[in-house]
Design an enzyme around this catalytic site. Structure first.
Site, PDB file in Angstrom:
ATOM      1  CB  CYS A 247      -1.040  -0.113   1.158  1.00 32.53           C
ATOM      2  SG  CYS A 247      -2.486   0.986   0.929  1.00 32.53           S
ATOM      3  CG  HIS A 332      -4.351  -3.847   2.472  1.00 32.28           C
ATOM      4  ND1 HIS A 332      -3.261  -3.285   3.351  1.00 32.28           N
ATOM      5  CD2 HIS A 332      -4.809  -2.778   2.052  1.00 32.28           C
ATOM      6  CE1 HIS A 332      -3.506  -2.107   3.677  1.00 32.28           C
ATOM      7  NE2 HIS A 332      -4.377  -1.727   2.806  1.00 32.28           N
ATOM      8  CD  GLU A 334      -2.175  -6.592   5.170  1.00 36.95           C
ATOM      9  OE1 GLU A 334      -2.729  -5.609   5.378  1.00 36.95           O
ATOM     10  OE2 GLU A 334      -1.736  -6.700   3.851  1.00 36.95           O
TER      11      GLU A 334
END
Length: 358
Positions: A247, A332, A334
């Site tokens: 990001c 993202h 994650e």
């Protein structure tokens, strides 16, 4: 029910009802399209300085629990929903969203037409906004909003002030904290990484003195061009150690290599953004939260190669360096919240460190 107003810089004024605190602050009004995951959204430090509106109408039905935080001290400036559930029902729930917002001094408003506001933002772009009590002078408030600048110190506000370790026995990874989500730490810890989390303004010399096997550049809030210092340090790190950016970290790598970033009209925020991996042709459904993007045209003349592209607006979603062990993605991997289609990127980072440190 206490009346509360949401006032936008274009003069719009929406009447709703109060929940959370009355700690009103001017913020950038943005929308998130996730159907769940509001706890992770509220605690995502990338929302520092922003008032977040959820497009899904019912928020709070499963409450707030102890496990799903992405930070311990949320930095969001406000929360806007259509319906706020007063009595959540979930075996993990510890408190309601209202109780959580009060605890963290975040103002909220419910009962407004979030569909209409979302359409306005999609047409006009994000804009400054603030909540207010009944009896507010709307014209004076709108004038104040128009004359208020966006924040430029969000990363400084949310980054750790001192380095701290998260010990393990695997590869040593230095995580530059620009507002890191706990999900990044969890994924690296799952892979037995010996983590050292450092402040956003840590120098390249200080990082290399820790003898890392790799460096992770985290997500974070704000305009990446405000990060002139970290960009210079990232330039120094390139070629010395494998680097993975997520990001804001992706944007900083791109700027460090000579590319350019621009502000999107209303950004990408949600759990259902399709991205194509240009090498494999595979489409991944991704979790995203960003208001700026790398200009694809600006990659020409740099050592960066486009690796991922958004299917909705064709924007840049990933790059890699053609000479150094450096890669990054705009979304993202994650998740937290969202799908885990891109979780393999952490494994790619592990393989890159193995290869470079043989």
């Amino acid at each position: 029910m206490k009346t509360r107003y949401l006032i936008l810089e274009d003069g719009s004024c929406y009447k709703g009802y109060a929940f959370g605190s009355d700690n009103y602050q001017v913020g950038e009004l943005v929308f998130n399209t996730g159907m769940s995951g509001y706890q992770e959204v509220l605690s995502d430090l990338s929302y520092c300085g922003q008032i977040v509106m959820m497009t899904y109408p019912l928020i709070g039905n499963y409450g707030i629990n102890r496990d799903d935080f992405e930070s311990l001290n949320p930095a969001v400036f406000g929360f806007v929903v259509k319906e706020a559930c007063e009595k959540p029902s979930n075996f993990r729930g510890d408190m309601s969203v209202d109780e959580f917002l009060k605890l963290k001094h975040i103002p909220g408003i419910y009962g407004v037409d979030t569909r209409a506001i979302t359409r306005k933002i999609r047409n006009k772009g994000t804009m400054r906004a603030i909540m207010a009590d009944e009896g507010v002078n709307v014209e004076e408030t709108v004038s104040m909003l128009k004359n208020t600048d966006f924040l430029h110190d969000q990363v400084k506000r949310v980054s750790t002030q001192k380095p701290f370790p998260i010990p393990n026995r695997g590869k040593k990874v230095v995580l530059m904290d620009f507002g890191a989500k706990h999900g990044i730490i969890r994924e690296l810890s799952k892979r037995n990484c010996d983590l050292i989390v450092v402040p956003y303004d840590t120098s390249a010399e200080e990082i290399m003195a820790l003898h890392p096997d790799g460096v992770m550049l985290s997500n974070g809030p704000g305009d990446p061009k405000d990060m002139e210092g970290p960009i210079k340090e990232i330039q120094k790190l390139m070629g010395q150690v494998p680097i993975f950016g997520i990001c804001l970290g992706h944007q900083l790598i791109s700027l460090a290599c000579g590319a350019n970033t621009t502000k999107l009209k209303f950004g990408h925020r949600g759990c259902n953004h399709p991205v194509v991996n240009l090498a494999s042709g595979k489409v991944e459904i991704t979790s995203q939260n960003h208001g700026f993007a790398v200009e694809e045209e600006s990659l020409a003349g740099t050592d960066l190669v486009l690796t991922h592209r958004a299917l909705n607006d064709k924007s840049v979603e990933g790059v890699k360096h053609s000479k150094y062990p450096v890669f990054s993605v705009q979304y993202h991997p994650e998740a937290s919240p969202g799908p885990e289609d891109a979780n393999y990127l952490f494994d790619d980072f592990m393989k890159l460190m193995e290869k470079e440190n043989m």
